[in-house]
Design a protein around this motif. Structure first.
Motif: not given
Length: 219
Positions: A58-65
């Motif tokens: 499984y894998r996921t990502f997240d983008i933030q300022r």
DNA sequence: GCGACAG
DNA sequence: ATCTTGTCGC
């Protein structure tokens, strides 16, 4: 921002660190890493692997300022929020997290692995790629007389990786787990794959940016 | 004051 | 971390 307040917070957090093994048998290991977009955004990626086969499940990502600069010793204030964000949104929960960076082998005993481990109450291990602090004695890293980290290498003679417990795990077990996750590369599979993953997400983002530019820019 | 300094 | 070509060694 006042770095002294952050230093104090790290000192307080370090007191909460549990450096003994307290987790069920590991079935899934997670690896987290970050990359940046134009110094404006930070991409955090999580890859969960089957502990027995070391295959990603499984894998996921997240983008933030991006809101905090890089300051040695305060890396957690730049990357931990994004890493915790991606861990929280994960549909598949790892039993333990491997973080790119340090745990207890840190000037105030509170590297990013300790920071994340305590705040999310999850077992965590820090795996650094370059030396941070302490006195190296053979494979051991000593700070004020205590062993806070260890040099580990998949192949003798190659550059080591710096392992230290973050939370809910002992140094001895952390080293054991990291060695188990080594598959012939310098970095253990969880962080190595997480790094590959965030790099691919970054390139995908840059490609999309350029396509939009070619479509809207020239006119 | 000087040197060290994760990603 | 990021930028970035050719090049050294297994």
């Amino acid at each position: 921002m006042d770095v002294h307040e952050l230093y104090n917070e790290q000192i307080e957090l370090s007191k909460k660190a549990i450096l003994t093994d307290s987790f069920p048998p590991i079935k899934r290991v997670g690896g987290v890493d970050c990359s940046y977009l134009d110094d404006k955004f930070i991409i955090a990626g999580l890859v969960v692997l089957d502990y027995g086969t070391l295959k990603p499940i499984y894998r996921t990502f997240d983008i933030q300022r991006l809101t905090f600069p890089y300051i040695p010793g305060l890396l957690a204030y730049r990357e931990a929020e994004a890493m915790m964000g991606v861990i929280k949104k994960a549909k598949v929960r790892p039993d333990l997290i491997m973080v790119d960076g340090f745990g207890t082998n840190h000037p105030r005993r509170c590297g990013i692995a300790t920071h994340i481990g305590i705040k999310l109450d999850v077992p965590a291990i820090g795996v650094g790629k370059s030396f941070l602090c302490g006195e190296v004695q053979g494979q051991r890293i000593i700070q004020d007389g205590e062993e806070t980290g260890r040099l580990v290498r998949a192949i003798s003679g190659q550059k080591p990786v710096y392992v230290s417990p973050g939370h809910k795990i002992s140094l001895k077990t952390a080293v054991k787990v990291v060695k188990h996750c080594m598959a012939g590369h310098r970095q253990p599979e969880p962080t190595r794959q997480a790094h590959e993953y965030v790099t691919s997400i970054k390139n995908r983002s840059l490609l999309r940016e350029n396509l939009n530019r070619a479509k809207n820019g020239p006119r």
